[in-house]
Design a protein around this motif. Structure first.
Motif, PDB file in Angstrom:
ATOM      1  N   THR A   1     -17.628  -6.723 -25.813  1.00 39.75           N
ATOM      2  CA  THR A   1     -17.897  -8.146 -25.662  1.00 39.75           C
ATOM      3  C   THR A   1     -16.926  -8.892 -26.560  1.00 39.75           C
ATOM      4  O   THR A   1     -16.734  -8.537 -27.725  1.00 39.75           O
TER       5      THR A   1
ATOM      6  N   THR B   1     -17.425  -7.141 -20.793  1.00 35.59           N
ATOM      7  CA  THR B   1     -16.943  -6.224 -19.761  1.00 35.59           C
ATOM      8  C   THR B   1     -18.065  -5.254 -19.403  1.00 35.59           C
ATOM      9  O   THR B   1     -18.988  -5.039 -20.185  1.00 35.59           O
TER      10      THR B   1
ATOM     11  N   ALA C   1     -15.748 -19.087 -25.010  1.00 29.24           N
ATOM     12  CA  ALA C   1     -16.288 -18.249 -23.944  1.00 29.24           C
ATOM     13  C   ALA C   1     -16.709 -16.905 -24.518  1.00 29.24           C
ATOM     14  O   ALA C   1     -16.102 -16.409 -25.474  1.00 29.24           O
TER      15      ALA C   1
ATOM     16  N   MET D   1     -17.445  -7.886 -15.048  1.00 23.08           N
ATOM     17  CA  MET D   1     -17.639  -8.539 -16.338  1.00 23.08           C
ATOM     18  C   MET D   1     -18.568  -9.722 -16.158  1.00 23.08           C
ATOM     19  O   MET D   1     -18.770 -10.208 -15.047  1.00 23.08           O
TER      20      MET D   1
ATOM     21  N   HIS E   1     -10.680 -17.081 -13.921  1.00 21.85           N
ATOM     22  CA  HIS E   1     -11.386 -16.030 -13.190  1.00 21.85           C
ATOM     23  C   HIS E   1     -12.829 -16.465 -12.917  1.00 21.85           C
ATOM     24  O   HIS E   1     -13.335 -16.343 -11.792  1.00 21.85           O
ATOM     25  N   PHE E   2     -13.503 -16.974 -13.936  1.00 18.00           N
ATOM     26  CA  PHE E   2     -14.882 -17.440 -13.786  1.00 18.00           C
ATOM     27  C   PHE E   2     -14.968 -18.529 -12.722  1.00 18.00           C
ATOM     28  O   PHE E   2     -15.830 -18.490 -11.838  1.00 18.00           O
TER      29      PHE E   2
ATOM     30  N   VAL F   1     -19.049 -13.630 -17.723  1.00 15.08           N
ATOM     31  CA  VAL F   1     -18.316 -14.654 -18.472  1.00 15.08           C
ATOM     32  C   VAL F   1     -19.216 -15.873 -18.629  1.00 15.08           C
ATOM     33  O   VAL F   1     -19.719 -16.399 -17.648  1.00 15.08           O
TER      34      VAL F   1
ATOM     35  N   LEU G   1     -14.068 -15.645 -27.176  1.00 12.04           N
ATOM     36  CA  LEU G   1     -12.749 -16.268 -27.063  1.00 12.04           C
ATOM     37  C   LEU G   1     -12.830 -17.752 -27.356  1.00 12.04           C
ATOM     38  O   LEU G   1     -13.810 -18.416 -27.018  1.00 12.04           O
TER      39      LEU G   1
ATOM     40  N   PRO H   1      -5.481 -16.170 -23.255  1.00 14.05           N
ATOM     41  CA  PRO H   1      -6.605 -15.373 -22.749  1.00 14.05           C
ATOM     42  C   PRO H   1      -7.817 -16.211 -22.364  1.00 14.05           C
ATOM     43  O   PRO H   1      -8.437 -15.958 -21.332  1.00 14.05           O
TER      44      PRO H   1
ATOM     45  N   ARG I   1      -7.237 -17.747 -18.957  1.00 17.27           N
ATOM     46  CA  ARG I   1      -7.213 -16.745 -17.884  1.00 17.27           C
ATOM     47  C   ARG I   1      -8.624 -16.315 -17.500  1.00 17.27           C
ATOM     48  O   ARG I   1      -8.935 -16.171 -16.318  1.00 17.27           O
ATOM     49  N   TYR I   2      -9.506 -16.120 -18.478  1.00 22.51           N
ATOM     50  CA  TYR I   2     -10.885 -15.752 -18.163  1.00 22.51           C
ATOM     51  C   TYR I   2     -11.632 -16.909 -17.523  1.00 22.51           C
ATOM     52  O   TYR I   2     -12.436 -16.712 -16.603  1.00 22.51           O
TER      53      TYR I   2
ATOM     54  N   VAL J   1     -17.095 -13.098 -23.147  1.00 23.06           N
ATOM     55  CA  VAL J   1     -16.717 -12.227 -22.034  1.00 23.06           C
ATOM     56  C   VAL J   1     -17.250 -10.834 -22.345  1.00 23.06           C
ATOM     57  O   VAL J   1     -16.900 -10.248 -23.362  1.00 23.06           O
TER      58      VAL J   1
END
Length: 81
Positions: free
Chosen positions: A49, A37, A33, A24, A67-68, A26, A52, A60, A63-64, A35
């Motif tokens: 896409t 995929t 954000a 993905m 990850h970023f 981000v 968020l 969510p 959480r993204y 995001v």
């Protein structure tokens, strides 16, 4: 983002390269954000896409962003390889 848009930035944009598999993209802007995929064997326009917004802690958006940040911290700045 086009090169013309990048050229408008008053500071160079930071770019990093990762050896981790990333499925993905981000982009984080304050409390929002984007995001995107990446679905295997599909083209970019065939992927989902999401836009968020931060509404709650641990949701969510967070959480993204976590990850970023994990990918960013593990990646090498361009030119450092």
């Amino acid at each position: 983002m086009t090169q013309a848009e990048i050229a408008k930035s008053p500071e160079p944009l930071a770019v990093r390269l990762s050896d981790r598999h990333v499925a993905m993209s981000v982009w984080v802007f304050d409390d929002e954000a984007i995001v995107a995929t990446h679905i295997g064997a599909g083209l970019g326009q065939d992927s989902v896409t999401m836009h968020l917004r931060r509404h709650e802690a641990g949701g969510p958006f967070d959480r993204y962003v976590e990850h970023f940040e994990s990918l960013w911290n593990d990646a090498a700045p361009t030119g450092a390889r």
